[in-house]
Design an enzyme around this catalytic site. Sequence first.
Site, PDB file in Angstrom:
ATOM      1  N   HIS C 123       0.867  -1.175   0.000  1.00  0.00           N
ATOM      2  CA  HIS C 123       0.000   0.000   0.000  1.00  0.00           C
ATOM      3  C   HIS C 123       0.910   1.233   0.000  1.00  0.00           C
ATOM      4  O   HIS C 123       1.998   1.196   0.548  1.00  0.00           O
ATOM      5  CB  HIS C 123      -0.842  -0.056   1.277  1.00  0.00           C
ATOM      6  CG  HIS C 123      -1.924   0.976   1.377  1.00  0.00           C
ATOM      7  ND1 HIS C 123      -1.681   2.270   1.777  1.00  0.00           N
ATOM      8  CD2 HIS C 123      -3.258   0.901   1.146  1.00  0.00           C
ATOM      9  CE1 HIS C 123      -2.827   2.939   1.786  1.00  0.00           C
ATOM     10  NE2 HIS C 123      -3.805   2.136   1.411  1.00  0.00           N
ATOM     11  N   ASP C 205       2.828  -4.498   8.057  1.00  0.00           N
ATOM     12  CA  ASP C 205       1.604  -3.717   7.868  1.00  0.00           C
ATOM     13  C   ASP C 205       0.418  -4.679   7.991  1.00  0.00           C
ATOM     14  O   ASP C 205       0.109  -5.427   7.072  1.00  0.00           O
ATOM     15  CB  ASP C 205       1.634  -3.055   6.485  1.00  0.00           C
ATOM     16  CG  ASP C 205       0.313  -2.380   6.123  1.00  0.00           C
ATOM     17  OD1 ASP C 205      -0.661  -2.489   6.890  1.00  0.00           O
ATOM     18  OD2 ASP C 205       0.268  -1.754   5.044  1.00  0.00           O
ATOM     19  N   GLN C 208      -4.783  -5.007   6.855  1.00  0.00           N
ATOM     20  CA  GLN C 208      -5.783  -5.879   6.232  1.00  0.00           C
ATOM     21  C   GLN C 208      -5.880  -7.241   6.908  1.00  0.00           C
ATOM     22  O   GLN C 208      -6.772  -8.017   6.594  1.00  0.00           O
ATOM     23  CB  GLN C 208      -5.455  -6.086   4.745  1.00  0.00           C
ATOM     24  CG  GLN C 208      -5.645  -4.850   3.892  1.00  0.00           C
ATOM     25  CD  GLN C 208      -7.097  -4.417   3.778  1.00  0.00           C
ATOM     26  OE1 GLN C 208      -8.005  -5.219   3.940  1.00  0.00           O
ATOM     27  NE2 GLN C 208      -7.306  -3.141   3.517  1.00  0.00           N
ATOM     28  N   LYS C 231     -10.626  -0.428  10.235  1.00  0.00           N
ATOM     29  CA  LYS C 231     -10.743  -1.599   9.360  1.00  0.00           C
ATOM     30  C   LYS C 231     -11.144  -2.845  10.131  1.00  0.00           C
ATOM     31  O   LYS C 231     -11.228  -3.935   9.567  1.00  0.00           O
ATOM     32  CB  LYS C 231      -9.417  -1.841   8.624  1.00  0.00           C
ATOM     33  CG  LYS C 231      -9.070  -0.703   7.660  1.00  0.00           C
ATOM     34  CD  LYS C 231      -8.012  -1.136   6.665  1.00  0.00           C
ATOM     35  CE  LYS C 231      -7.375   0.041   5.969  1.00  0.00           C
ATOM     36  NZ  LYS C 231      -8.156   0.527   4.817  1.00  0.00           N
ATOM     37  N   CYS C 371      -4.645   2.575  -3.696  1.00  0.00           N
ATOM     38  CA  CYS C 371      -3.402   3.033  -3.074  1.00  0.00           C
ATOM     39  C   CYS C 371      -2.288   2.016  -3.259  1.00  0.00           C
ATOM     40  O   CYS C 371      -1.511   1.754  -2.323  1.00  0.00           O
ATOM     41  CB  CYS C 371      -3.587   3.325  -1.590  1.00  0.00           C
ATOM     42  SG  CYS C 371      -4.742   4.650  -1.282  1.00  0.00           S
TER      43      CYS C 371
HETATM   44  C1  LIG Z   1      -2.536  -2.818   3.474  1.00  0.00           C
HETATM   45  C2  LIG Z   1      -2.872  -1.436   3.943  1.00  0.00           C
HETATM   46  N1  LIG Z   1      -1.925  -0.683   4.512  1.00  0.00           N
HETATM   47  C3  LIG Z   1      -2.178   0.565   4.954  1.00  0.00           C
HETATM   48  C4  LIG Z   1      -3.417   1.125   4.826  1.00  0.00           C
HETATM   49  C5  LIG Z   1      -3.632   2.529   5.314  1.00  0.00           C
HETATM   50  O1  LIG Z   1      -4.479   2.538   6.428  1.00  0.00           O
HETATM   51  P1  LIG Z   1      -5.090   3.897   6.955  1.00  0.00           P
HETATM   52  O2  LIG Z   1      -5.700   4.562   5.764  1.00  0.00           O
HETATM   53  O3  LIG Z   1      -6.102   3.480   7.948  1.00  0.00           O
HETATM   54  O4  LIG Z   1      -3.980   4.698   7.534  1.00  0.00           O
HETATM   55  C6  LIG Z   1      -4.445   0.366   4.235  1.00  0.00           C
HETATM   56  C7  LIG Z   1      -5.803   0.898   4.092  1.00  0.00           C
HETATM   57  O5  LIG Z   1      -6.167   1.570   3.172  1.00  0.00           O
HETATM   58  C8  LIG Z   1      -4.160  -0.935   3.768  1.00  0.00           C
HETATM   59  O6  LIG Z   1      -5.099  -1.664   3.193  1.00  0.00           O
END
Ligand SMILES: Cc1ncc(COP(=O)(O)O)c(C=O)c1O
Lengths: 140, 140, 413, 413
Positions: C123, C205, C208, C231, C371
């Site tokens: 991401h 990370d 998900q 999430k 993203c």
């Molecule tokens: C794999 C992953 N990493 C990071 C993020 C970023 O999370 P947040 O937007 O809650 O900071 C997301 C969500 O969009 C994600 O799916």
Amino acid sequence: MSDWPLPLQEIIDEFKECFDRMERLELLFEYAKKLPHELETKDWTDENRVRGCQSEAHVECTIDENGGFQLHGAADANIVQGLIAILAIGVDGLPPSSVANIKPDFVDEMDVKASLTPSRANGFMNMFEMIRQTAEQMSN
Amino acid sequence: MSDWPLPLQEIIDEFKECFDRMERLELLFEYAKKLPHELETKDWTDENRVRGCQSEAHVECTIDENGGFQLHGAADANIVQGLIAILAIGVDGLPPSSVANIKPDFVDEMDVKASLTPSRANGFMNMFEMIRQTAEQMSN
Amino acid sequence: MGLDLDAIRADFPILSRTMEGGRPLVYLDNAATTQKPKQVINAMNSFYENSNSNVHRAVHTLAGEATEGYESARTEIASYFGAPRDHLIFTSGTTEAINLVAYGWARANLSKGDVILTTEMEHHADIVPWQILSKERGVEIRYIPLERDTLTLDMDAFEIGVQDASLVCVVHTSNVLGVRNNVEQIIDISKKTGNHGKGAFVMIDAAQAAPHEKINFIELGCDFMALSSHKMGGPTGIGGLFVKPEIMETMDPFISGGDMIETVTLEGSTFQKGPQKFEAGTPRIAEAFGWHAAIKWLSQLDMQLVHEHVSNLARITSEKMSSIPGIKIYGRHDLDTCSGVVSFLHESIHAEDLAHLLDSGGFAVRTGHHCAQPLMEALGVSSTARISFWLYNTQEEADAFIDYLSSIVQRFG
Amino acid sequence: MGLDLDAIRADFPILSRTMEGGRPLVYLDNAATTQKPKQVINAMNSFYENSNSNVHRAVHTLAGEATEGYESARTEIASYFGAPRDHLIFTSGTTEAINLVAYGWARANLSKGDVILTTEMEHHADIVPWQILSKERGVEIRYIPLERDTLTLDMDAFEIGVQDASLVCVVHTSNVLGVRNNVEQIIDISKKTGNHGKGAFVMIDAAQAAPHEKINFIELGCDFMALSSHKMGGPTGIGGLFVKPEIMETMDPFISGGDMIETVTLEGSTFQKGPQKFEAGTPRIAEAFGWHAAIKWLSQLDMQLVHEHVSNLARITSEKMSSIPGIKIYGRHDLDTCSGVVSFLHESIHAEDLAHLLDSGGFAVRTGHHCAQPLMEALGVSSTARISFWLYNTQEEADAFIDYLSSIVQRFG
Ligand SMILES: Cc1ncc(COP(=O)(O)O)c(C=O)c1O
Ligand SMILES: Cc1ncc(COP(=O)(O)O)c(C=O)c1O
């Protein structure tokens, strides 16, 4: 309620007769095919790109030989292209000063809003503003 | 309900007889004056400082000539010093192993909780743990 | 015994919303954000209606309740992830958590020439902070490529690449492909062979993964783990970074101000120890209450069942989708470890049009690059449509989705 | 016509809470955080129960509602502060907003030898970020002293100090003294004579001012203005930084990740323009709905009346307190511009004991250094007790406070 240019009003009325949103979307798809002055992909530039659209959309405004407004455009998504087409048909050949006075709420009138709300926050509104401002400049 | 050392139980009972929290706080103020082994300000060091207290509080543990536990302490706020005093009286001269087994919920029993809740999240609990752990080490 | 979906669904007020034309909402955008059970909404209401106060350093009753609630949220959330409370720093979400690693740890511990190894399936939250760091400090970033046929990480490339790496940053479960990386193996190899045998630091990370997999931070053995409350049934505005305490000590402060200091003088300041050092200013208090409630709510469920439910829905649905003419799936759903995410495209209907059309049927579906532009690049597309299931989605919803998608494809394809 | 306090109070559910012994809650800790009207709580509930979705880049109905709501929150909040929407960056609060100036602007625009001028009465949020920057980049920090007798800034020292300064950071209204600085004059002088006549940039910390003063960012003419939602009736977890757009363009990204990029490739990224460049990741969506509701709620009121109400309460109460034996006031309440904050100490009862005792009467009062240790140092104390009024506090509450405080002083003093 606003006064729309006649061709635009006719399209709005057509949308109002639709049974549900799916039908309205179908109509948008049809208009996408009727786009009057399509901007060919080779003419898609950074300058005529509409910012904030998820899909790619490009528009350009010109004046025809009779001093009437002409909207050229295209998009890779049909619904966006359909909206461009409606606008292009709706304003085709009008004096730029009339175009400068059109309000973006004809989309509300057409009642395709629900699916376009998010775009309105950026894409569609950006496109509309861009066109309106160009028309304004042309009419000065 | 836990079994408290007798002197501590007596103090708890005294608190239970209070009419309202203001009275209980008044009692705490009185205990602050009865602090048995006061640590003089000149002996307040970074090592014996209780972390997480809003006000300054210092405690030190020793063993008396009979092998009994002795709690020395002081604080600039009376309510904190009152709590130290109660603990000091309650455990004075006990075998360190008994001190190591005391639970911090005697404060709940005393029902001065409402005003101490926030401190429990840091100050008072830190102090209590510090004392309990020292007692544990002493009893090994 | 499976999940009691009726009972679960009854906890989510939004699921009884009807959309245009009286159609029920079928929410299939859970990878973007999940819906919230009423227990979460109520916990925040109750905070605001009964205990609202700023936390720390005050002795009045409300401040006490707020502080206790805020700090016990830390204790319980940390414990859900198998860790003591001093391992959890509250942030505004995964993105800020990863930035905290980049600003607080990497700027203090890495320098020109050091290598950060990440992957092509990350991401943007796990790419852009490293690119900025790289520009600023000359740290080098390398990307483990995706195997184009299996859509999994090229582990041979990883084993070679990790040797130079001081920091390895990997997404636990992809938000596009539905693939779960073998993070256990990645951590193991990183620790053994990273940075020429000294061991590499590892950041996972878990944004998900946390919604459908019970993760134990201590057992996992990575150094940093980032996640988002929103999430996993909790509110927006809060998330966390798990950090090993000994590593926390080597971190510089990042966002600074009140609450994270020990003393401030005009000449300089000293800082708190532990998580508080990184939580400057008024924290996300109501949000901590809400996330805590979400964790409590999830704790009632068997997360193994949740995982099976979610991944089964994705597997069955993706299989059915594959047989719709013109639909192509981007991702893997044949492994037990896969998540509830299914990315897809139609050969002639633009993804955005698809989403509009599906929305007219009440189906909330996301389109875009999610993203993850480098991953899109690797897949050879600029965007996909994506459905993503969570625990309240039903087989009936999935079937209705298939039917509606089929009819759209027939009408517009 | 004054404020309709009954109607106002009826909007705040927490104000009907009774404390131990059946006593009503008298909440006097508003400078730490204010209570929330039910309209704010309901706006967030309604978001979670009806429209919850992630924002931007999705075309389904919920995403549309969430995006419209989030972006119209920006429009309306900005407009309340007299600015167009592209001037407002959402942050998690004042602290993060000031850090954004320090990381995003100062690191890109200041270097060794440049001078930041701030004051001795700042909140730690407006001190520590500059100290960290100073250590990292050799930027110099200077502090305008407090005039010990008037408890206002030494404007002579300011006029001299500002000449060298590239950035001036001043608190609009002190969270300890109740004093409002003449920010208009400070901005004017900074722009005219700062950095040797080229003009200095000015950052105003409006956290304590916004709750009771209508501020117009454009008219004020500063470059940056930081504030927090939770101090003006809105939820925790959100705040904002107002920035002039031409200055926004000179800022580097700070927190990075999704949503703030234009394109990401493995080689590098390009960024969004405007506020979005600084809002990485899933934003504080429900919080934006909540803050918006707070702004709407405040807009019904005449802020001039709110200001008079709050400052009158502080003035009258501080006068009465002064006549209680042993009580000393730290601050000024004799000026029209003063806020609702009154700091005090008793000569023999420790501030923390005072607060415990007051709490037993239902009075929520804060004690401590109020994140302003340098100011405490200047006042010659290590902490104070502090009451702070907001629009729902009544003269009866203030009188009850005086009575209770008097009785405590009699019993324990
Ligand atoms: C794999 C992953 N990493 C990071 C993020 C970023 O999370 P947040 O937007 O809650 O900071 C997301 C969500 O969009 C994600 O799916
Ligand atoms: C003057 C001032 N500045 C900054 C802050 C920090 O605000 P926040 O904690 O909401 O980030 C506060 C609040 O404590 C304050 O009173």
